[in-house]
Enzyme design. Sequence first.
Site, PDB file in Angstrom:
ATOM      1  N   MET A 196      -5.988  -7.049   8.644  1.00 42.82           N
ATOM      2  CA  MET A 196      -5.168  -6.379   9.724  1.00 42.82           C
ATOM      3  C   MET A 196      -5.990  -4.899  10.321  1.00 42.82           C
ATOM      4  SD  MET A 196      -1.199  -6.958   8.889  1.00 42.82           S
ATOM      5  CE  MET A 196      -1.516  -6.446   7.151  1.00 42.82           C
ATOM      6  N   ARG A 212      -3.289   3.010   8.408  1.00 43.56           N
ATOM      7  CA  ARG A 212      -3.742   1.782   7.969  1.00 43.56           C
ATOM      8  C   ARG A 212      -2.712   0.886   7.809  1.00 43.56           C
ATOM      9  NH1 ARG A 212      -8.650   2.899   4.857  1.00 43.56           N
ATOM     10  NH2 ARG A 212      -9.049   4.971   4.375  1.00 43.56           N
ATOM     11  N   SER A 272      13.208 -42.531 -11.779  1.00 42.09           N
ATOM     12  CA  SER A 272      11.944 -41.670 -11.616  1.00 42.09           C
ATOM     13  C   SER A 272      11.703 -41.579 -10.203  1.00 42.09           C
ATOM     14  CB  SER A 272      10.785 -42.432 -12.196  1.00 42.09           C
ATOM     15  OG  SER A 272       9.593 -41.707 -11.901  1.00 42.09           O
ATOM     16  N   ARG A 310      -3.449  -0.902  -6.416  1.00 43.03           N
ATOM     17  CA  ARG A 310      -2.607  -2.250  -6.386  1.00 43.03           C
ATOM     18  C   ARG A 310      -2.889  -3.106  -7.651  1.00 43.03           C
ATOM     19  NH1 ARG A 310      -5.985  -4.150  -1.032  1.00 43.03           N
ATOM     20  NH2 ARG A 310      -7.816  -4.634  -2.160  1.00 43.03           N
ATOM     21  N   LYS A 348       0.755  -1.384   0.153  1.00 46.17           N
ATOM     22  CA  LYS A 348      -0.052  -0.074   0.036  1.00 46.17           C
ATOM     23  C   LYS A 348       0.768   1.234   0.053  1.00 46.17           C
ATOM     24  CE  LYS A 348      -3.723  -0.226   2.400  1.00 46.17           C
ATOM     25  NZ  LYS A 348      -4.579  -0.032   3.615  1.00 46.17           N
ATOM     26  N   GLY A 389      -8.528  -6.683   4.876  1.00 45.75           N
ATOM     27  CA  GLY A 389      -9.437  -6.549   5.807  1.00 45.75           C
ATOM     28  C   GLY A 389      -8.971  -7.374   6.988  1.00 45.75           C
ATOM     29  N   CYS A 443       7.457 -39.339 -10.686  1.00 44.56           N
ATOM     30  CA  CYS A 443       5.962 -39.803 -10.831  1.00 44.56           C
ATOM     31  C   CYS A 443       5.210 -39.781  -9.664  1.00 44.56           C
ATOM     32  CB  CYS A 443       6.166 -41.348 -11.192  1.00 44.56           C
ATOM     33  SG  CYS A 443       6.842 -42.466 -10.412  1.00 44.56           S
ATOM     34  N   HIS A 480     -16.326  -6.871   0.819  1.00 45.86           N
ATOM     35  CA  HIS A 480     -15.298  -7.596   1.489  1.00 45.86           C
ATOM     36  C   HIS A 480     -15.469  -8.993   0.952  1.00 45.86           C
ATOM     37  CE1 HIS A 480     -13.964 -10.435   4.663  1.00 45.86           C
ATOM     38  NE2 HIS A 480     -12.957  -9.753   4.689  1.00 45.86           N
ATOM     39  N   TYR A 511      11.364 -34.699 -17.060  1.00 43.54           N
ATOM     40  CA  TYR A 511       9.969 -34.838 -17.102  1.00 43.54           C
ATOM     41  C   TYR A 511       9.192 -34.871 -15.783  1.00 43.54           C
ATOM     42  CZ  TYR A 511       9.955 -39.853 -16.264  1.00 43.54           C
ATOM     43  OH  TYR A 511      10.301 -41.175 -15.928  1.00 43.54           O
TER      44      TYR A 511
END
Length: 898
Positions: free
Chosen positions: A102, A91, A781, A335, A22, A100, A849, A451, A869
Amino acid sequence: MVRYVYDFTEGGRDMADLLGGKGANLAEMTGLGLPVPEGFIVTTEACRAFLTTGAEPDGMSREVSRHLSALEAAAGRRLGQPDDPLLLSVRSGARFSMPGMMETVLDIGLNDASVLGLAKASGKERFAWDSYRRLVQMFGSTVMGVDSELFEQAMTRLKEKRGAPDDLRLDASDLAELVDTYKNLIHVVTGDHFPQSPAEQLRRAVLAVFRSWNGERARLYRRREHIPDDLGTAVCVQRMVFGNLGPDSGSGVAFTRDPATGRSGPYGDYLSNAQGEDVVAGIRNTVPLAELERLDATSYRQLRDHMSTLENHYRDLCDIEFTIERGTLWMLQTRVGKRTAEAAFAIAAELADEGLITPAEGLSRVGGEGLARLMFPRFDTDATGDPLAHGLPASPGAAVGAAVFDSAEAVRRAGAGEKVVLVRQETTPDDLPGMVAAQAVLTSRGGKTSHAAVVARGMGKVCVCGAEELTVDVEARRFTTRDGTVVEEGTVVSVDGSAGAVYPGAAPLVDSAVMRYLETGERGERSTQVVDAVARALQQADGTRRLEVRANADTPEDAARARRFGAQGVGLCRTEHMFLGERRKLVEQMILADDGAHRERALDALLPLQRQDFVGILEAMDGLPVTIRLLDPPLHEFLPDRTELAVRIATAEGHGDLPDPHDTELLDAVNRMHEENPMLGLRGVRLGLVVPGLVAMQVRAIAEAVVERKRAGGSPEAEIMVPLVGAVEELRIERDEVERVLAEVSAESGVPVTCPVGTMIELPRAALTAGRIAEQAEFFSFGTNDLTQTTWGFSRDDVEAAFFSAYLDKGVFAASPFETMDREGVGRLVGIAVAEGRAARPGLTIGVCGEHGGDPESVHFFHATGLDYVSCSPFRVPVARLEAGRAALPETGGNDSR
């Protein structure tokens, strides 16, 4: 000397770690020349120091005083000045948005004297007392620890006494009386008085915001969003501007694009004669942002210009909070906006089309978890019947559950395994546990920026807001529709967050448009935008990724589906699944055989069945590798339950009958093979070494299937994987047997059969001796499920139910190590095995896997560790493809909407 306070003119968005998201964005807007009320930021470093020591860091108060003096000089007023007070907002502002979660305290600077000055300076006595009422209420609950419900009860009693339907009908004298009531309440509960000193108000409010970083709802939110606990929050101190000064004032929340669908154009909510918290709380229903053009064309035009500036500057969807004070527009926050999965894909594609971002940046802004949500089913709107109500489609998707009316009940029922829908008039931050537990959120008040909407979108929860047709009675635990239908708590309802509709009962589901496209390639007429965006993202990922993506498939049907989803082979075919059903009897015969001849007959009967299984899978994956794991689980798992057999025999004997000889034979075998910890017993490669003929039968079935496919003109690429190897000698012995059988089948058929032979790395010893094992293995694997169990000393079936929730709550785990790779422990073993295996055998093919192969975060780890992979369930193949592409992108430090 450490610096703890920065002015808005001294920072920028690249300082978010220090100034919080913020504060950094307020500084960025200030630098862009947008109209931002003056202020300063107390840093996250100050918060961390305070939380560590419990005391203000040295020098912080002096810095705050110095910046406050500068702010007062710029405003031409002093904090709490009796005749015309400067008022401040305090804030929270963490590195990542936590809406909301904090604390916030507004109107700092009001006291018994300055409230009179504010009334005179503004010309609005009611406004002044309402502001003072808000301060005392916020300060009392946030800073002094008074239960906020006590303030609400006092408000309710006064409204009932005056016959006022809402607080807007209370006049100045009523609010002044309420302020006295609130102050007395604080004194009774705490033994302390509401502070009249503005400086003390400011100091205590800043520290309260620091403390709120460790509040229960903040901690829960961070766990949900995977936000580290050690970041701390910054505190933004800013000159108050007021949207509740009359019809020429108001507050709103705006998005540069629709955060639910991604559609371009301004979007949001506006509330005339109101403060910002009134908009977010959803207490009063807002009007669409476009309505502002009629109410205040000048401010609307300015806002549109600022929104365009911000989207072009951030090159992303921006979430903006603004206030209009007597016709003057002020920008209070921006933001990178939270968005739904659908919006994320659509916005990334559109911004790339517009040239604001590159296609690679577009890929970095979507994710596998979002794609998985888009693959979830949707309601069949042709079969749902009439809805109970309509509201605003705040967060898309389809969810079914029992209606519940408070957070605690949602958590209780969900903990017992029941699916629930949380129904509220409007939600508050205290409802977060219930929102996490629920399948969907339904509110009768609030807009798309309330909210409930913002938090639900961020969590990917289905949400319908502002369903005004519903009367929600929380105390009676029910809601009533416009036609009088009453829905009691526990009644099942269906919530369609895409259409904004609520239906009775469990509505039928159909495949989503994205799933239909992935299955068939058809894009359809509906949801074309999101399907096209998903297709483009997957194409970009496929062109970027280094990792191949294979599938775990045990049947031809699964293999075919995986191939349609884009799998490049089968990374794990579990042969034990082929021994279930009717074939279990043949396995019983093999286990019970008392000599080699009987055992061989049972194996001979299994051979053609197993061969046909392999033929189907090899056909479905023709030309692609199919890694077939030899039998892994203990043989007793194919026998009846020990207790069940014992009960059947005891029951027969209790009735004076002779028990079934077959039951007796089976029980003897079960007792003989019983193990205290079968996960670490006779299984995997150990079975092949001690059970004669088992490996030979399976390898012959594979080899004969390869021959059959080659004769049919196919290109089978079978690979044979030996499970649970802990020592190279085990693999050498089994490999000799495998190669002997392959040679036999080649000679018998006249068709050359060569199958690479490798092993699963699923024991710590195997990882630590990978260099030796690689001398006998043509591929590795990682079986990360068992590797996690054996590294942690966990039995997954036991520990997940026993204490994992406690470990997550206490922060031992950030996420379950069975869902996301434990990089420090299991991941280190993987890294050692990769390095030592390739040192011994350059070019060694290595994959994974386990279930982690389809986990988005784990895919990034496997890419970085150098695997070739990943293999996962067929339905997770598109997710793994997308994340493998994202993992290959260079680190950009791009936008993060958390």
